[in-house]
Motif scaffolding. Structure first.
Motif, PDB file in Angstrom:
ATOM      1  N   GLU A 194       0.804  -1.266  -0.112  1.00 43.07           N
ATOM      2  CA  GLU A 194      -0.021  -0.055  -0.184  1.00 43.07           C
ATOM      3  C   GLU A 194       0.723   1.006   0.072  1.00 43.07           C
ATOM      4  O   GLU A 194       0.418   2.154   0.621  1.00 43.07           O
ATOM      5  N   CYS A 195       1.850   1.271  -0.655  1.00 39.87           N
ATOM      6  CA  CYS A 195       2.865   2.158  -0.545  1.00 39.87           C
ATOM      7  C   CYS A 195       2.945   2.970  -1.934  1.00 39.87           C
ATOM      8  O   CYS A 195       2.468   2.654  -2.975  1.00 39.87           O
ATOM      9  N   MET A 196       3.269   4.121  -2.206  1.00 38.92           N
ATOM     10  CA  MET A 196       3.266   4.921  -3.337  1.00 38.92           C
ATOM     11  C   MET A 196       4.575   4.125  -4.309  1.00 38.92           C
ATOM     12  O   MET A 196       4.325   4.298  -5.542  1.00 38.92           O
ATOM     13  N   ASN A 209       5.966  -3.922   7.330  1.00 39.49           N
ATOM     14  CA  ASN A 209       4.797  -3.026   7.687  1.00 39.49           C
ATOM     15  C   ASN A 209       5.539  -1.982   8.564  1.00 39.49           C
ATOM     16  O   ASN A 209       4.711  -1.043   8.840  1.00 39.49           O
ATOM     17  N   ASP A 210       6.484  -1.681   8.410  1.00 39.40           N
ATOM     18  CA  ASP A 210       7.140  -0.779   9.479  1.00 39.40           C
ATOM     19  C   ASP A 210       7.113   0.567   9.082  1.00 39.40           C
ATOM     20  O   ASP A 210       7.330   1.563   9.722  1.00 39.40           O
ATOM     21  N   PHE A 211       7.056   0.797   7.788  1.00 43.05           N
ATOM     22  CA  PHE A 211       7.357   2.304   7.208  1.00 43.05           C
ATOM     23  C   PHE A 211       5.801   2.767   6.879  1.00 43.05           C
ATOM     24  O   PHE A 211       5.356   2.487   5.700  1.00 43.05           O
ATOM     25  N   GLY A 212       5.344   3.365   7.539  1.00 43.81           N
ATOM     26  CA  GLY A 212       3.738   3.949   7.148  1.00 43.81           C
ATOM     27  C   GLY A 212       2.636   2.970   7.187  1.00 43.81           C
ATOM     28  O   GLY A 212       1.659   3.183   6.874  1.00 43.81           O
ATOM     29  N   HIS A 213       3.043   1.841   7.867  1.00 41.68           N
ATOM     30  CA  HIS A 213       2.176   0.813   8.104  1.00 41.68           C
ATOM     31  C   HIS A 213       1.409   0.333   6.832  1.00 41.68           C
ATOM     32  O   HIS A 213       0.050   0.258   6.594  1.00 41.68           O
ATOM     33  N   GLN A 214       2.314   0.374   5.645  1.00 42.26           N
ATOM     34  CA  GLN A 214       1.603   0.023   4.390  1.00 42.26           C
ATOM     35  C   GLN A 214       1.898  -1.575   4.060  1.00 42.26           C
ATOM     36  O   GLN A 214       1.580  -1.641   2.840  1.00 42.26           O
ATOM     37  N   GLU A 215       2.011  -2.259   4.950  1.00 44.45           N
ATOM     38  CA  GLU A 215       2.077  -3.825   4.468  1.00 44.45           C
ATOM     39  C   GLU A 215       1.361  -4.429   5.865  1.00 44.45           C
ATOM     40  O   GLU A 215       1.640  -5.380   6.452  1.00 44.45           O
ATOM     41  N   PRO A 216       0.024  -4.025   5.791  1.00 42.58           N
ATOM     42  CA  PRO A 216      -0.939  -4.877   6.912  1.00 42.58           C
ATOM     43  C   PRO A 216      -1.423  -5.963   6.810  1.00 42.58           C
ATOM     44  O   PRO A 216      -1.637  -6.615   7.792  1.00 42.58           O
ATOM     45  N   GLY A 217      -1.249  -6.602   5.695  1.00 37.41           N
ATOM     46  CA  GLY A 217      -1.988  -7.929   5.380  1.00 37.41           C
ATOM     47  C   GLY A 217      -1.079  -8.919   5.969  1.00 37.41           C
ATOM     48  O   GLY A 217       0.209  -8.933   6.241  1.00 37.41           O
ATOM     49  N   SER A 218      -1.603 -10.250   5.820  1.00 38.33           N
ATOM     50  CA  SER A 218      -1.128 -11.527   6.465  1.00 38.33           C
ATOM     51  C   SER A 218      -0.206 -12.071   5.092  1.00 38.33           C
ATOM     52  O   SER A 218      -0.261 -11.195   4.241  1.00 38.33           O
ATOM     53  N   LYS A 229       6.534 -11.794   5.987  1.00 38.65           N
ATOM     54  CA  LYS A 229       6.564 -10.623   6.314  1.00 38.65           C
ATOM     55  C   LYS A 229       7.334 -10.547   7.514  1.00 38.65           C
ATOM     56  O   LYS A 229       7.434 -11.295   8.502  1.00 38.65           O
ATOM     57  N   ILE A 230       8.263  -9.632   7.759  1.00 42.54           N
ATOM     58  CA  ILE A 230       9.335  -9.347   8.672  1.00 42.54           C
ATOM     59  C   ILE A 230       9.195  -7.797   9.312  1.00 42.54           C
ATOM     60  O   ILE A 230       8.421  -6.990   8.713  1.00 42.54           O
ATOM     61  N   SER A 231       9.635  -7.261  10.300  1.00 46.29           N
ATOM     62  CA  SER A 231       9.853  -6.228  10.921  1.00 46.29           C
ATOM     63  C   SER A 231      11.266  -5.733  10.891  1.00 46.29           C
ATOM     64  O   SER A 231      12.506  -6.587  11.196  1.00 46.29           O
ATOM     65  N   LEU A 232      11.629  -4.531  10.500  1.00 41.81           N
ATOM     66  CA  LEU A 232      13.003  -4.007  10.379  1.00 41.81           C
ATOM     67  C   LEU A 232      13.413  -3.115  11.671  1.00 41.81           C
ATOM     68  O   LEU A 232      14.350  -2.300  11.586  1.00 41.81           O
TER      69      LEU A 232
END
Length: 186
Positions: free
Chosen positions: A62-64, A92-101, A121-124
């Protein structure tokens, strides 16, 4: 009897040996020393990419910059195979733009006909950062460069021996001159 000069020489040798050991230990670790889970949950060793150039990228739906999926797939279709692989890590750490499973992300990527390797999916974030990304972003660990991940779609270039050689920032296209020249070099 040990003279002051011999003691100083011995100390200098020990210090130099320690410095060289630290430098070489950072460079000894390669991309192939890491593993991760695919988007389907399968644990893989990155050793399976030995001998290939690898582009590691953190992604978001969900990112530009999400249209970069299309450019990544185009790059993969042109260069992928025996000599090149793309390994994508949704985050999903940057702008919460990967909210999905993971399943939702996999489904989303179908619209881009993604055929390169999608990881889970990971966290950075600092405390959650996987060992691979600690290695990618820290010159003390990778022996090459420091490159804090600042947003979605940061691209790290790994050479055929498993060493980080460079990176392209989030806004840089997967088809940038830097990446294409790297892929066409020996």
């Amino acid at each position: 009897m040990i003279t002051k000069r011999k003691r100083s020489t011995a100390c200098l040798i020990l210090v130099l040996t320690a410095i060289f050991a630290l430098e070489s230990s950072a460079q000894e670790k390669t991309f192939y020393d890491f593993s991760g889970r695919t988007i389907d949950g399968e644990l893989i060793s990155f050793e399976i990419f030995k001998g290939k150039k690898v582009l590691v990228v953190n992604t978001a739906s969900e990112c530009m910059l999400t249209p970069q999926y299309e450019k990544l797939q185009e790059l993969y279709e042109e260069y992928g195979g025996d000599d090149f692989e793309i390994v994508a890590f949704p985050c999903n750490d940057f702008g919460h733009q990967e909210p999905g499973s993971n399943q939702e992300i996999k489904e989303f990527c179908k619209q881009y006909e993604v055929s390169f390797t999608l990881m889970e999916k990971i966290s950075l974030k600092d405390d959650d950062m996987p060992p691979l990304y600690r290695w990618l972003t820290n010159s003390e660990e990778n022996g090459t460069l420091d490159a804090k991940v600042r947003w979605n779609f940061q691209k790290f270039m790994i050479d055929k021996t498993g060493h980080v050689v460079d990176f392209v920032g989030p806004a840089g296209s997967p088809l940038s001159k830097t990446i294409i020249e790297w892929l066409n070099s020996d």
